[in-house]
Design a protein around this motif. Structure first.
Motif, mmCIF file in Angstrom:
data_model
loop_
_atom_site.group_PDB
_atom_site.id
_atom_site.type_symbol
_atom_site.label_atom_id
_atom_site.label_comp_id
_atom_site.label_asym_id
_atom_site.label_seq_id
_atom_site.Cartn_x
_atom_site.Cartn_y
_atom_site.Cartn_z
ATOM 1 N N ALA A 77 63.086 37.380 19.278
ATOM 2 C CA ALA A 77 64.160 36.673 18.586
ATOM 3 C C ALA A 77 65.426 37.493 18.728
ATOM 4 O O ALA A 77 65.402 38.638 19.174
ATOM 5 C CB ALA A 77 63.829 36.444 17.111
ATOM 6 N N SER A 78 66.520 36.874 18.319
ATOM 7 C CA SER A 78 67.807 37.552 18.291
ATOM 8 C C SER A 78 68.449 37.337 16.931
ATOM 9 O O SER A 78 68.386 36.249 16.370
ATOM 10 C CB SER A 78 68.735 37.010 19.380
ATOM 11 O OG SER A 78 70.006 37.636 19.292
ATOM 12 N N SER A 79 69.069 38.367 16.453
ATOM 13 C CA SER A 79 69.857 38.304 15.230
ATOM 14 C C SER A 79 71.162 37.557 15.513
ATOM 15 O O SER A 79 71.579 37.417 16.661
ATOM 16 C CB SER A 79 70.169 39.735 14.777
ATOM 17 O OG SER A 79 71.188 39.767 13.819
ATOM 18 N N PHE A 107 60.071 34.170 17.172
ATOM 19 C CA PHE A 107 59.845 34.477 15.758
ATOM 20 C C PHE A 107 60.920 33.751 14.961
ATOM 21 O O PHE A 107 62.077 34.141 14.966
ATOM 22 C CB PHE A 107 59.908 35.989 15.536
ATOM 23 C CG PHE A 107 59.628 36.399 14.124
ATOM 24 C CD1 PHE A 107 58.334 36.407 13.644
ATOM 25 C CD2 PHE A 107 60.650 36.778 13.279
ATOM 26 C CE1 PHE A 107 58.044 36.799 12.346
ATOM 27 C CE2 PHE A 107 60.395 37.165 11.977
ATOM 28 C CZ PHE A 107 59.090 37.170 11.510
ATOM 29 N N ASP A 108 60.562 32.700 14.276
ATOM 30 C CA ASP A 108 61.519 31.780 13.647
ATOM 31 C C ASP A 108 61.542 31.959 12.130
ATOM 32 O O ASP A 108 61.111 31.077 11.383
ATOM 33 C CB ASP A 108 61.138 30.349 14.025
ATOM 34 C CG ASP A 108 62.277 29.371 13.786
ATOM 35 O OD1 ASP A 108 62.040 28.360 13.110
ATOM 36 O OD2 ASP A 108 63.382 29.633 14.279
ATOM 37 N N GLU A 109 62.021 33.104 11.674
ATOM 38 C CA GLU A 109 62.058 33.410 10.248
ATOM 39 C C GLU A 109 63.422 33.977 9.868
ATOM 40 O O GLU A 109 64.115 34.553 10.697
ATOM 41 C CB GLU A 109 60.984 34.448 9.884
ATOM 42 C CG GLU A 109 59.566 33.961 10.017
ATOM 43 C CD GLU A 109 59.163 32.970 8.939
ATOM 44 O OE1 GLU A 109 59.710 33.033 7.821
ATOM 45 O OE2 GLU A 109 58.294 32.125 9.227
ATOM 46 N N ASP A 110 63.761 33.829 8.600
ATOM 47 C CA ASP A 110 64.956 34.453 8.028
ATOM 48 C C ASP A 110 64.454 35.592 7.153
ATOM 49 O O ASP A 110 64.132 35.398 5.987
ATOM 50 C CB ASP A 110 65.756 33.430 7.222
ATOM 51 C CG ASP A 110 67.087 33.970 6.736
ATOM 52 O OD1 ASP A 110 67.391 35.150 6.996
ATOM 53 O OD2 ASP A 110 67.827 33.209 6.085
ATOM 54 N N ASP A 114 68.534 36.828 10.297
ATOM 55 C CA ASP A 114 68.238 35.400 10.466
ATOM 56 C C ASP A 114 67.841 35.172 11.920
ATOM 57 O O ASP A 114 68.673 35.025 12.801
ATOM 58 C CB ASP A 114 69.443 34.540 10.094
ATOM 59 C CG ASP A 114 69.073 33.071 9.970
ATOM 60 O OD1 ASP A 114 67.957 32.693 10.397
ATOM 61 O OD2 ASP A 114 69.894 32.303 9.441
ATOM 62 N N TRP A 115 66.543 35.169 12.165
ATOM 63 C CA TRP A 115 65.981 35.030 13.501
ATOM 64 C C TRP A 115 65.799 33.567 13.905
ATOM 65 O O TRP A 115 65.431 33.268 15.028
ATOM 66 C CB TRP A 115 64.619 35.724 13.579
ATOM 67 C CG TRP A 115 64.603 37.133 13.111
ATOM 68 C CD1 TRP A 115 64.022 37.603 11.965
ATOM 69 C CD2 TRP A 115 65.184 38.274 13.743
ATOM 70 N NE1 TRP A 115 64.204 38.957 11.861
ATOM 71 C CE2 TRP A 115 64.915 39.401 12.948
ATOM 72 C CE3 TRP A 115 65.910 38.453 14.925
ATOM 73 C CZ2 TRP A 115 65.334 40.690 13.274
ATOM 74 C CZ3 TRP A 115 66.328 39.733 15.248
ATOM 75 C CH2 TRP A 115 66.051 40.829 14.443
ATOM 76 N N ARG A 116 66.047 32.635 13.006
ATOM 77 C CA ARG A 116 65.707 31.231 13.232
ATOM 78 C C ARG A 116 66.480 30.590 14.394
ATOM 79 O O ARG A 116 67.639 30.885 14.635
ATOM 80 C CB ARG A 116 65.967 30.417 11.963
ATOM 81 C CG ARG A 116 65.090 30.831 10.801
ATOM 82 C CD ARG A 116 65.479 30.140 9.524
ATOM 83 N NE ARG A 116 66.877 30.451 9.229
ATOM 84 C CZ ARG A 116 67.692 29.639 8.557
ATOM 85 N NH1 ARG A 116 67.269 28.490 8.089
ATOM 86 N NH2 ARG A 116 68.936 29.992 8.341
#
Length: 147
Positions: A77-79, A107-110, A114-116
């Motif tokens: 993921a990216s910030s 990885f789709d989480e906050d 916030d990686w979403r």
């Protein structure tokens, strides 16, 4: 299937903790994988924006040396902090030179950041454009989205 998926960096960064020391061997591992993140400024100890290539290149070279199995990016993921996340996503899909990567798992989480995928409409749009274009540029060339 059994997936061996260390982080792209050895934490703590000491020789005794290198990912290679934990590899159980090709007779046990079906898929080689990596976890890695572009933390950007969300990491207060190392606030550096990194491209997909910068995050994964060294770890990829090390993981492919372990065997001939398929390679996945099992967590990435990216910030949003410290750069343009939508451009990072576009760059990720256009990066070449990672010929053995067969799968990406976002990885789709906050959480710590916030990686979403839907953290911003421009980020969501970058994913939609790449994934709905009929073809996704993969490490080794163009892959039909239906594959």
């Amino acid at each position: 299937r059994w997936v061996f998926s260390p982080n792209v960096t050895d934490e703590p960064r000491i020789d005794a903790n290198r990912m290679e020391h934990y590899y159980p061997g090709h007779e046990y591992v079906d898929v080689l994988a990596l976890d890695g993140y572009n933390w950007g400024e969300a990491n207060v100890h190392y606030p550096v924006w990194q491209s997909f290539r910068e995050v994964f290149e060294r770890g990829y070279e090390r993981i492919v040396a372990m065997g001939e199995q398929p390679v996945w990016i099992a967590e990435l993921a990216s910030s949003d902090e410290g750069g343009d996340k939508a451009s990072w996503v576009t760059d990720m899909f256009n990066t070449t030179g990672f010929d053995r990567i067969e799968a990406l798992v976002w990885f789709d989480e906050d959480k710590e950041a916030d990686w979403r995928i839907a953290s911003d409409t421009s980020v969501l749009s970058a994913f939609q454009t790449a994934l709905s274009s009929g073809a996704v540029v993969a490490a080794s060339g163009t892959v039909d989205a239906a594959d």
